[in-house]
Design a protein around this motif. Structure first.
Motif, PDB file in Angstrom:
ATOM      1  N   VAL A   4       0.855  -1.181   0.000  1.00  0.00           N
ATOM      2  CA  VAL A   4       0.000   0.000   0.000  1.00  0.00           C
ATOM      3  C   VAL A   4       0.893   1.234   0.000  1.00  0.00           C
ATOM      4  O   VAL A   4       1.602   1.515   0.976  1.00  0.00           O
ATOM      5  CB  VAL A   4      -0.945   0.022   1.222  1.00  0.00           C
ATOM      6  CG1 VAL A   4      -1.888   1.219   1.133  1.00  0.00           C
ATOM      7  CG2 VAL A   4      -1.737  -1.278   1.324  1.00  0.00           C
ATOM      8  N   GLU A   5       0.883   1.941  -1.103  1.00  0.00           N
ATOM      9  CA  GLU A   5       1.629   3.189  -1.242  1.00  0.00           C
ATOM     10  C   GLU A   5       0.708   4.347  -0.861  1.00  0.00           C
ATOM     11  O   GLU A   5      -0.500   4.187  -0.900  1.00  0.00           O
ATOM     12  CB  GLU A   5       2.129   3.352  -2.687  1.00  0.00           C
ATOM     13  CG  GLU A   5       3.064   2.251  -3.151  1.00  0.00           C
ATOM     14  CD  GLU A   5       4.391   2.191  -2.405  1.00  0.00           C
ATOM     15  OE1 GLU A   5       4.667   3.063  -1.552  1.00  0.00           O
ATOM     16  OE2 GLU A   5       5.159   1.273  -2.675  1.00  0.00           O
ATOM     17  N   PRO A   6       1.175   5.480  -0.448  1.00  0.00           N
ATOM     18  CA  PRO A   6       2.557   5.933  -0.511  1.00  0.00           C
ATOM     19  C   PRO A   6       3.399   5.541   0.704  1.00  0.00           C
ATOM     20  O   PRO A   6       4.591   5.820   0.723  1.00  0.00           O
ATOM     21  CB  PRO A   6       2.415   7.453  -0.586  1.00  0.00           C
ATOM     22  CG  PRO A   6       1.176   7.750   0.188  1.00  0.00           C
ATOM     23  CD  PRO A   6       0.263   6.570  -0.067  1.00  0.00           C
ATOM     24  N   ARG A   7       2.817   4.872   1.699  1.00  0.00           N
ATOM     25  CA  ARG A   7       3.570   4.546   2.912  1.00  0.00           C
ATOM     26  C   ARG A   7       4.446   3.310   2.790  1.00  0.00           C
ATOM     27  O   ARG A   7       5.256   3.047   3.672  1.00  0.00           O
ATOM     28  CB  ARG A   7       2.624   4.377   4.096  1.00  0.00           C
ATOM     29  CG  ARG A   7       2.014   5.669   4.537  1.00  0.00           C
ATOM     30  CD  ARG A   7       1.238   5.473   5.801  1.00  0.00           C
ATOM     31  NE  ARG A   7       1.037   6.774   6.421  1.00  0.00           N
ATOM     32  CZ  ARG A   7       0.942   6.940   7.710  1.00  0.00           C
ATOM     33  NH1 ARG A   7       1.018   5.927   8.527  1.00  0.00           N
ATOM     34  NH2 ARG A   7       0.757   8.147   8.186  1.00  0.00           N
ATOM     35  N   GLY A   8       4.260   2.505   1.768  1.00  0.00           N
ATOM     36  CA  GLY A   8       5.047   1.289   1.624  1.00  0.00           C
ATOM     37  C   GLY A   8       4.643   0.200   2.606  1.00  0.00           C
ATOM     38  O   GLY A   8       5.440  -0.679   2.931  1.00  0.00           O
ATOM     39  N   ILE A   9       3.418   0.228   3.072  1.00  0.00           N
ATOM     40  CA  ILE A   9       2.906  -0.784   3.998  1.00  0.00           C
ATOM     41  C   ILE A   9       2.760  -2.098   3.231  1.00  0.00           C
ATOM     42  O   ILE A   9       2.237  -2.125   2.120  1.00  0.00           O
ATOM     43  CB  ILE A   9       1.540  -0.346   4.569  1.00  0.00           C
ATOM     44  CG1 ILE A   9       1.692   0.919   5.399  1.00  0.00           C
ATOM     45  CG2 ILE A   9       0.887  -1.471   5.360  1.00  0.00           C
ATOM     46  CD1 ILE A   9       0.366   1.595   5.753  1.00  0.00           C
ATOM     47  N   VAL A  10       3.227  -3.192   3.823  1.00  0.00           N
ATOM     48  CA  VAL A  10       3.070  -4.510   3.217  1.00  0.00           C
ATOM     49  C   VAL A  10       2.126  -5.315   4.107  1.00  0.00           C
ATOM     50  O   VAL A  10       2.368  -5.480   5.297  1.00  0.00           O
ATOM     51  CB  VAL A  10       4.421  -5.234   3.075  1.00  0.00           C
ATOM     52  CG1 VAL A  10       4.213  -6.621   2.469  1.00  0.00           C
ATOM     53  CG2 VAL A  10       5.379  -4.409   2.227  1.00  0.00           C
ATOM     54  N   ILE A  11       1.046  -5.795   3.502  1.00  0.00           N
ATOM     55  CA  ILE A  11       0.032  -6.551   4.228  1.00  0.00           C
ATOM     56  C   ILE A  11      -0.007  -7.965   3.674  1.00  0.00           C
ATOM     57  O   ILE A  11      -0.074  -8.159   2.453  1.00  0.00           O
ATOM     58  CB  ILE A  11      -1.356  -5.894   4.079  1.00  0.00           C
ATOM     59  CG1 ILE A  11      -1.326  -4.465   4.645  1.00  0.00           C
ATOM     60  CG2 ILE A  11      -2.439  -6.726   4.760  1.00  0.00           C
ATOM     61  CD1 ILE A  11      -2.549  -3.653   4.303  1.00  0.00           C
ATOM     62  N   GLU A  12       0.029  -8.952   4.560  1.00  0.00           N
ATOM     63  CA  GLU A  12      -0.119 -10.337   4.152  1.00  0.00           C
ATOM     64  C   GLU A  12      -1.615 -10.628   4.046  1.00  0.00           C
ATOM     65  O   GLU A  12      -2.372 -10.412   4.993  1.00  0.00           O
ATOM     66  CB  GLU A  12       0.528 -11.264   5.173  1.00  0.00           C
ATOM     67  CG  GLU A  12       0.525 -12.711   4.751  1.00  0.00           C
ATOM     68  CD  GLU A  12       1.279 -13.585   5.728  1.00  0.00           C
ATOM     69  OE1 GLU A  12       0.614 -14.363   6.423  1.00  0.00           O
ATOM     70  OE2 GLU A  12       2.515 -13.471   5.777  1.00  0.00           O
ATOM     71  N   VAL A  13      -2.019 -11.123   2.878  1.00  0.00           N
ATOM     72  CA  VAL A  13      -3.433 -11.346   2.594  1.00  0.00           C
ATOM     73  C   VAL A  13      -3.656 -12.825   2.297  1.00  0.00           C
ATOM     74  O   VAL A  13      -2.912 -13.418   1.519  1.00  0.00           O
ATOM     75  CB  VAL A  13      -3.886 -10.492   1.385  1.00  0.00           C
ATOM     76  CG1 VAL A  13      -5.357 -10.673   1.112  1.00  0.00           C
ATOM     77  CG2 VAL A  13      -3.555  -9.030   1.608  1.00  0.00           C
ATOM     78  N   ASN A  14      -4.670 -13.399   2.924  1.00  0.00           N
ATOM     79  CA  ASN A  14      -5.023 -14.784   2.629  1.00  0.00           C
ATOM     80  C   ASN A  14      -5.709 -14.858   1.275  1.00  0.00           C
ATOM     81  O   ASN A  14      -6.446 -13.941   0.897  1.00  0.00           O
ATOM     82  CB  ASN A  14      -5.960 -15.339   3.707  1.00  0.00           C
ATOM     83  CG  ASN A  14      -5.291 -15.407   5.056  1.00  0.00           C
ATOM     84  OD1 ASN A  14      -4.125 -15.763   5.166  1.00  0.00           O
ATOM     85  ND2 ASN A  14      -6.030 -15.066   6.088  1.00  0.00           N
TER      86      ASN A  14
END
Length: 113
Positions: free
Chosen positions: A17-27
């Motif tokens: 998720v930009e612009p923050r560079g958040i990485v989310i693990e999604v099932n």
């Protein structure tokens, strides 16, 4: 002694998720917004997943083919957005887009809950 069957594993994918560079693990098959909330992030919304407010929309910048097909309720709600926005960007509702592979989206306002 009872025999154990094979361990079941859930396939997971990454949503950046930009612009923050958040990485989310999604099932596999989970929506972007549900995964974000499960992972402790606030995703902007008013209807909390009913596909009626259009606030959760996100611009898909990579991996759009790794999202579920758009259904009628999502399409109708995206119709509330500016035609210019929809014409120049690939947008999806995070409450409806189910993930089946790695995806990158742009959504300002996503933050730790």
């Amino acid at each position: 002694m009872k025999a154990r069957g094979p361990a079941t594993t859930t396939r997971t994918h990454s949503v950046v998720v930009e612009p923050r560079g958040i990485v989310i693990e999604v099932n596999e098959g989970e929506t972007i917004m549900a995964a974000a909330e499960r992972s402790g992030y606030h995703w902007p919304t008013l209807c909390h997943g009913d596909a009626t407010c259009s606030i959760c929309w996100a611009e898909v910048t990579e991996g759009g083919q790794n999202l579920s097909a758009m259904e009628d309720d999502e399409s109708a709600t995206l119709g509330l957005l500016s035609p210019r926005l929809r014409a120049t960007r690939d947008v999806r509702l995070a409450c409806r887009a189910q993930v089946v592979g790695d995806v990158t989206v742009r959504k300002p306002g996503v933050r730790p809950a």
